[in-house]
Design an enzyme around this catalytic site. Structure first.
Site, PDB file in Angstrom:
ATOM      1  N   GLU A  78    -120.090 -27.575   2.416  1.00  0.00           N
ATOM      2  CA  GLU A  78    -120.245 -26.218   1.868  1.00  0.00           C
ATOM      3  C   GLU A  78    -119.241 -25.276   2.520  1.00  0.00           C
ATOM      4  O   GLU A  78    -119.128 -25.204   3.746  1.00  0.00           O
ATOM      5  CB  GLU A  78    -121.674 -25.694   2.085  1.00  0.00           C
ATOM      6  CG  GLU A  78    -121.817 -24.279   1.512  1.00  0.00           C
ATOM      7  CD  GLU A  78    -123.255 -23.858   1.228  1.00  0.00           C
ATOM      8  OE1 GLU A  78    -124.061 -24.716   0.838  1.00  0.00           O
ATOM      9  OE2 GLU A  78    -123.549 -22.663   1.408  1.00  0.00           O
ATOM     10  N   GLU A 103    -117.730 -21.898   7.999  1.00  0.00           N
ATOM     11  CA  GLU A 103    -117.894 -20.442   7.881  1.00  0.00           C
ATOM     12  C   GLU A 103    -117.069 -19.779   8.988  1.00  0.00           C
ATOM     13  O   GLU A 103    -117.041 -20.259  10.112  1.00  0.00           O
ATOM     14  CB  GLU A 103    -119.391 -20.091   8.018  1.00  0.00           C
ATOM     15  CG  GLU A 103    -119.728 -18.610   8.071  1.00  0.00           C
ATOM     16  CD  GLU A 103    -119.190 -17.800   6.875  1.00  0.00           C
ATOM     17  OE1 GLU A 103    -119.554 -18.067   5.735  1.00  0.00           O
ATOM     18  OE2 GLU A 103    -118.357 -16.888   7.126  1.00  0.00           O
ATOM     19  N   ASP A 153    -116.556 -14.433  -1.690  1.00  0.00           N
ATOM     20  CA  ASP A 153    -116.199 -13.008  -1.759  1.00  0.00           C
ATOM     21  C   ASP A 153    -115.431 -12.753  -3.055  1.00  0.00           C
ATOM     22  O   ASP A 153    -114.414 -13.393  -3.306  1.00  0.00           O
ATOM     23  CB  ASP A 153    -115.321 -12.632  -0.557  1.00  0.00           C
ATOM     24  CG  ASP A 153    -116.068 -12.834   0.754  1.00  0.00           C
ATOM     25  OD1 ASP A 153    -117.087 -12.161   0.962  1.00  0.00           O
ATOM     26  OD2 ASP A 153    -115.639 -13.690   1.561  1.00  0.00           O
ATOM     27  N   LYS A 157    -111.039  -5.717  -6.497  1.00  0.00           N
ATOM     28  CA  LYS A 157    -109.862  -4.949  -6.956  1.00  0.00           C
ATOM     29  C   LYS A 157    -108.738  -5.875  -7.400  1.00  0.00           C
ATOM     30  O   LYS A 157    -108.488  -6.890  -6.749  1.00  0.00           O
ATOM     31  CB  LYS A 157    -109.348  -4.075  -5.801  1.00  0.00           C
ATOM     32  CG  LYS A 157    -110.275  -2.933  -5.466  1.00  0.00           C
ATOM     33  CD  LYS A 157    -109.624  -2.025  -4.455  1.00  0.00           C
ATOM     34  CE  LYS A 157    -110.604  -0.974  -3.969  1.00  0.00           C
ATOM     35  NZ  LYS A 157    -110.290  -0.498  -2.635  1.00  0.00           N
ATOM     36  N   ASP A 189    -122.186 -14.315  -8.694  1.00  0.00           N
ATOM     37  CA  ASP A 189    -122.940 -13.298  -9.443  1.00  0.00           C
ATOM     38  C   ASP A 189    -121.987 -12.221  -9.960  1.00  0.00           C
ATOM     39  O   ASP A 189    -122.411 -11.139 -10.336  1.00  0.00           O
ATOM     40  CB  ASP A 189    -124.037 -12.667  -8.566  1.00  0.00           C
ATOM     41  CG  ASP A 189    -123.474 -11.946  -7.367  1.00  0.00           C
ATOM     42  OD1 ASP A 189    -122.255 -12.084  -7.093  1.00  0.00           O
ATOM     43  OD2 ASP A 189    -124.236 -11.226  -6.687  1.00  0.00           O
ATOM     44  N   THR A 226    -130.122 -17.905  -3.075  1.00  0.00           N
ATOM     45  CA  THR A 226    -129.708 -17.326  -1.788  1.00  0.00           C
ATOM     46  C   THR A 226    -130.089 -15.837  -1.707  1.00  0.00           C
ATOM     47  O   THR A 226    -130.355 -15.198  -2.719  1.00  0.00           O
ATOM     48  CB  THR A 226    -128.183 -17.421  -1.585  1.00  0.00           C
ATOM     49  OG1 THR A 226    -127.560 -16.557  -2.537  1.00  0.00           O
ATOM     50  CG2 THR A 226    -127.661 -18.818  -1.767  1.00  0.00           C
ATOM     51  N   LYS A 227    -130.022 -15.336  -0.470  1.00  0.00           N
ATOM     52  CA  LYS A 227    -130.314 -13.930  -0.212  1.00  0.00           C
ATOM     53  C   LYS A 227    -129.356 -13.045  -1.020  1.00  0.00           C
ATOM     54  O   LYS A 227    -129.722 -12.053  -1.625  1.00  0.00           O
ATOM     55  CB  LYS A 227    -130.101 -13.669   1.287  1.00  0.00           C
ATOM     56  CG  LYS A 227    -130.959 -12.574   1.837  1.00  0.00           C
ATOM     57  CD  LYS A 227    -131.061 -12.684   3.346  1.00  0.00           C
ATOM     58  CE  LYS A 227    -129.922 -11.934   4.006  1.00  0.00           C
ATOM     59  NZ  LYS A 227    -129.840 -12.092   5.438  1.00  0.00           N
ATOM     60  N   GLU A 229    -127.903 -13.822  -3.756  1.00  0.00           N
ATOM     61  CA  GLU A 229    -128.238 -13.908  -5.167  1.00  0.00           C
ATOM     62  C   GLU A 229    -129.437 -13.012  -5.505  1.00  0.00           C
ATOM     63  O   GLU A 229    -129.464 -12.364  -6.549  1.00  0.00           O
ATOM     64  CB  GLU A 229    -128.585 -15.360  -5.458  1.00  0.00           C
ATOM     65  CG  GLU A 229    -128.785 -15.695  -6.881  1.00  0.00           C
ATOM     66  CD  GLU A 229    -128.846 -17.213  -7.031  1.00  0.00           C
ATOM     67  OE1 GLU A 229    -128.699 -17.938  -6.028  1.00  0.00           O
ATOM     68  OE2 GLU A 229    -129.027 -17.672  -8.150  1.00  0.00           O
TER      69      GLU A 229
HETATM   70  C1  SAM Z   1    -120.031 -13.319  -0.038  1.00  0.00           C
HETATM   71  S1  SAM Z   1    -120.386 -14.374   1.262  1.00  0.00           S
HETATM   72  C2  SAM Z   1    -121.565 -15.528   0.591  1.00  0.00           C
HETATM   73  C3  SAM Z   1    -122.295 -16.303   1.640  1.00  0.00           C
HETATM   74  C4  SAM Z   1    -123.276 -17.400   1.157  1.00  0.00           C
HETATM   75  N1  SAM Z   1    -122.584 -18.483   0.484  1.00  0.00           N
HETATM   76  C5  SAM Z   1    -124.383 -16.844   0.289  1.00  0.00           C
HETATM   77  O1  SAM Z   1    -124.447 -17.223  -0.872  1.00  0.00           O
HETATM   78  O2  SAM Z   1    -125.161 -16.041   0.800  1.00  0.00           O
HETATM   79  C6  SAM Z   1    -118.891 -15.349   1.371  1.00  0.00           C
HETATM   80  C7  SAM Z   1    -118.709 -16.021   2.726  1.00  0.00           C
HETATM   81  O3  SAM Z   1    -117.553 -16.846   2.717  1.00  0.00           O
HETATM   82  C8  SAM Z   1    -116.947 -16.785   3.997  1.00  0.00           C
HETATM   83  N2  SAM Z   1    -115.521 -17.177   3.835  1.00  0.00           N
HETATM   84  C9  SAM Z   1    -114.575 -16.567   3.074  1.00  0.00           C
HETATM   85  N3  SAM Z   1    -113.408 -17.211   3.143  1.00  0.00           N
HETATM   86  C10 SAM Z   1    -113.619 -18.286   3.975  1.00  0.00           C
HETATM   87  C11 SAM Z   1    -112.784 -19.335   4.452  1.00  0.00           C
HETATM   88  N4  SAM Z   1    -111.498 -19.413   4.068  1.00  0.00           N
HETATM   89  N5  SAM Z   1    -113.305 -20.238   5.293  1.00  0.00           N
HETATM   90  C12 SAM Z   1    -114.606 -20.161   5.675  1.00  0.00           C
HETATM   91  N6  SAM Z   1    -115.461 -19.194   5.261  1.00  0.00           N
HETATM   92  C13 SAM Z   1    -114.971 -18.266   4.419  1.00  0.00           C
HETATM   93  C14 SAM Z   1    -117.137 -15.335   4.418  1.00  0.00           C
HETATM   94  O4  SAM Z   1    -117.055 -15.169   5.813  1.00  0.00           O
HETATM   95  C15 SAM Z   1    -118.530 -15.045   3.872  1.00  0.00           C
HETATM   96  O5  SAM Z   1    -119.533 -15.288   4.832  1.00  0.00           O
END
Ligand code: SAM
Length: 248
Positions: A78, A103, A153, A157, A189, A226-227, A229
């Protein structure tokens, strides 16, 4: 396994606490914002206790999952597990599979290994690193049965769209890591990101959309809500799941 905690350093101005930073190599475009996080003495203790059991280091290079987990089992990777709640739930619900999470956000990594350690979860390991680097240096080819990218993420923009992790080059980097028949599962989402994912994936070489209409799929039961979501649902957002199988 990595028992080195080099990524944690005491704060230098004499205040109590520690600085912690994820592992990554220099890059021009990143899918995340770099934050050298500050952690408390308590959080440092959680890393001291559980990192040696759960942590994998980018700098140790290629891994052999069978050696790491001491068995041959389907492997789930993941990317960007956030605070790790759903990854932990899946690892507990599917004890016949092994899970590796990646992560860059240290508090999320700390929370996951702390809870997993206290609950005695054995089929889970984590990288606190950039997934791009981990894919390049650590994950063997044809090793992954299921690859999960949940709620990446969205970089809303237009000028930031290039930072979205799901790009054609990323998809091709993932492809050799999947076993033949392995599944790449995405969820978002953010409708514009869902459309972007579908557009990129439907033309990606050697991936077959598992939705009969080449569109979105229903949420498979193994993916907990997920939270992130739940928050999206409260805001009235839809959620889109995409399932693509690697067919060489
Ligand atoms: C919007 S959050 C969603 C977190 C989780 N999957 C959830 O559904 O609650 C996106 C996560 O991806 C991580 N992330 C973004 N780019 C990454 C990368 N290149 N390697 C590891 N983690 C990354 C960010 O730090 C962030 O915690």
């Amino acid at each position: 396994m990595s028992d080195s905690l080099d990524f944690i350093a005491p704060v230098e101005n004499g205040e109590e606490g520690f600085l912690i930073k994820p592992e990554f190599k220099p890059k021009s475009i990143r899918s995340f914002v770099i934050r050298a996080g500050r952690i408390t003495v308590g959080q440092k203790a959680a890393f001291d206790t559980w990192w040696p059991s759960y942590g994998l280091s980018l700098y140790n290079g290629a891994i052999d999952p069978q050696v790491i987990f001491g068995r041959a089992a389907p492997l789930v990777l993941e990317i960007g597990f956030g605070m790790g709640d759903s990854l932990l739930e899946m690892a507990k619900n599917e004890p016949d599979k092994d899970f590796i999470g990646i992560e860059v956000h240290p508090p999320g990594v700390g929370k996951l290994i702390n809870t997993a350690g206290k609950e005695g979860v054995k089929n889970l390991r984590v990288y606190m690193a950039d997934a791009m680097d981990v894919l390049e240096d650590c994950i063997p080819d044809a090793s992954i049965d299921r690859l999960q990218l949940y709620f990446p993420d969205p970089w809303h923009k237009k000028k930031h769209n290039k930072r979205r992790i799901l790009q054609p080059a990323f998809v091709q980097k993932l492809r050799p890591k999947l076993k033949s028949g392995g599944v790449f599962h995405m969820a978002t989402d953010w409708q514009a990101y869902a459309e972007h994912m579908l557009e990129v994936m439907n033309v990606a070489e050697n991936y077959a959309n598992l939705s009969p209409e080449n569109g979105y799929s229903a949420r498979p039961e193994y993916r907990p809500i997920t939270k992130f979501e739940k928050r999206g649902e409260r805001l009235g957002h839809g959620v889109w799941d995409l399932l693509f199988q690697h067919r060489p």
